[in-house]
Write an enzyme that holds these catalytic residues in place. Structure first.
Site, mmCIF file in Angstrom:
data_model
loop_
_atom_site.group_PDB
_atom_site.id
_atom_site.type_symbol
_atom_site.label_atom_id
_atom_site.label_comp_id
_atom_site.label_asym_id
_atom_site.label_seq_id
_atom_site.Cartn_x
_atom_site.Cartn_y
_atom_site.Cartn_z
ATOM 1 N N GLU A 78 64.215 -24.732 15.977
ATOM 2 C CA GLU A 78 63.388 -24.427 14.783
ATOM 3 C C GLU A 78 63.805 -24.177 13.440
ATOM 4 O O GLU A 78 63.136 -23.602 12.640
ATOM 5 C CB GLU A 78 62.349 -23.476 15.284
ATOM 6 C CG GLU A 78 61.333 -23.761 16.274
ATOM 7 C CD GLU A 78 60.463 -22.458 17.009
ATOM 8 O OE1 GLU A 78 59.255 -22.841 16.639
ATOM 9 O OE2 GLU A 78 60.805 -21.493 17.283
ATOM 10 N N HIS A 97 61.897 -15.787 11.639
ATOM 11 C CA HIS A 97 60.850 -16.202 12.336
ATOM 12 C C HIS A 97 61.133 -15.474 13.686
ATOM 13 O O HIS A 97 62.139 -15.345 14.078
ATOM 14 C CB HIS A 97 61.182 -17.766 12.982
ATOM 15 C CG HIS A 97 60.268 -18.226 13.830
ATOM 16 N ND1 HIS A 97 58.832 -18.015 14.004
ATOM 17 C CD2 HIS A 97 60.591 -18.966 15.065
ATOM 18 C CE1 HIS A 97 58.428 -18.500 15.253
ATOM 19 N NE2 HIS A 97 59.202 -18.925 16.005
ATOM 20 N N HIS A 99 58.772 -13.444 17.477
ATOM 21 C CA HIS A 99 57.705 -13.240 18.189
ATOM 22 C C HIS A 99 57.442 -11.948 18.871
ATOM 23 O O HIS A 99 57.423 -11.739 19.945
ATOM 24 C CB HIS A 99 58.041 -14.201 19.423
ATOM 25 C CG HIS A 99 58.952 -15.778 19.267
ATOM 26 N ND1 HIS A 99 60.309 -15.697 19.414
ATOM 27 C CD2 HIS A 99 58.302 -16.740 18.698
ATOM 28 C CE1 HIS A 99 60.602 -16.711 18.966
ATOM 29 N NE2 HIS A 99 59.603 -17.605 18.615
ATOM 30 N N HIS A 167 52.274 -18.121 19.132
ATOM 31 C CA HIS A 167 53.752 -18.398 19.067
ATOM 32 C C HIS A 167 54.399 -17.193 18.311
ATOM 33 O O HIS A 167 55.498 -16.862 18.910
ATOM 34 C CB HIS A 167 54.024 -19.669 18.195
ATOM 35 C CG HIS A 167 55.482 -20.031 18.356
ATOM 36 N ND1 HIS A 167 55.770 -21.669 17.691
ATOM 37 C CD2 HIS A 167 56.550 -19.571 18.344
ATOM 38 C CE1 HIS A 167 57.062 -21.577 17.803
ATOM 39 N NE2 HIS A 167 57.620 -20.385 18.062
#
Length: 250
Positions: A78, A97, A99, A167
């Site tokens: 990603e 990024h 989670h 996500h």
């Protein structure tokens, strides 16, 4: 490599360790910073758990999210998230990024994440929600190419945090320290909001409160960054950096 880039790489390593230690990142997720000398490029580690990232892990990527130099390291699938947001947002200097467990209930339920306490105001009044199905149908939820990443960047628009359906989230900042502060405090905000929702109806801060509370000084953010950096390095917050003084013998 000049001293500015060297320091930037060391700070990026520290940011990986801080965000892992503060439960924003676990074995997955990634952090980048715009290259200090080549603004179309960015620095990002090879694919590994953030807490294991070291100076040798950091790679330079071009505007297409490809490594500038050949490498034997595996790459984050990603990584395109970073390249396309830097392309769309010249003001952004750092990206994460993640989670985080605190954020995932909002990504799954679609309940809006709103600022509910002082430092949560740094998210801004709106946290947009990106659903990959809108443009791409059923996927494995990963952002695998520039087209998907550009769609995510479009959803982020001028905001500072965007939630990704089922996500995770992307957090940006005008500096690495600001991004780290926002990533940690937005997860804290999510925990506070979810806890308060279990007790009853919850409203966010007013527009004026968001405006005023969101003006957090760089010095305050650096104070938190310095503390989190010591904790991530395994140094007790009150510990003396030097040897423990010995008492004079009687």
């Amino acid at each position: 490599m000049d001293q500015t880039e060297t320091n930037c790489r060391l700070d990026l390593v520290a940011a990986n360790h801080i965000l892992a230690n503060e439960a924003v990142l676990d074995a997955f997720g990634h952090v980048s910073v715009r290259h200090p000398e080549r603004p179309a490029h960015f620095l990002l580690s090879g694919s590994q758990a953030p807490s294991l990232v070291g100076p040798a892990s950091i790679l330079e990527f071009d505007a297409n999210s490809e490594p500038v130099e050949p490498t034997g390291q595996a790459l984050y699938i990603e990584r395109f998230i970073h390249g396309e947001i830097y392309r769309a947002r010249p003001d952004v200097m750092a990206i994460c990024h993640h989670h985080a467990a605190a954020i995932m209930p909002f990504c799954i339920s679609g309940v809006p994440l709103v600022p509910v306490y002082q430092h949560g105001a740094l998210m801004g009044p709106v946290v947009p929600f990106w659903d990959s199905r809108t443009a791409f149908g059923d996927t494995d939820l990963l952002v695998r190419n520039r087209e998907q990443a550009a769609s995510l960047a479009q959803a982020l628009a001028a905001h500072t945090v965007v939630l990704m359906r089922r996500h995770g989230a992307v957090v940006v900042g005008t500096s690495l320290v600001e991004m780290v502060f926002r990533a940690v405090t937005s997860c804290m905000n999510a925990e506070f909001q979810r806890g308060a929702m279990a007790m009853g109806a919850v409203s966010g801060l007013s527009e004026g409160e968001i405006d005023r509370s969101g003006r957090i000084s760089p010095q305050a953010m650096m104070r938190a960054f310095a503390l989190w950096r010591r904790k991530a390095a395994g140094v007790s917050p009150g510990a003396d950096d030097g040897p423990t003084p010995q008492r004079n013998p009687r």
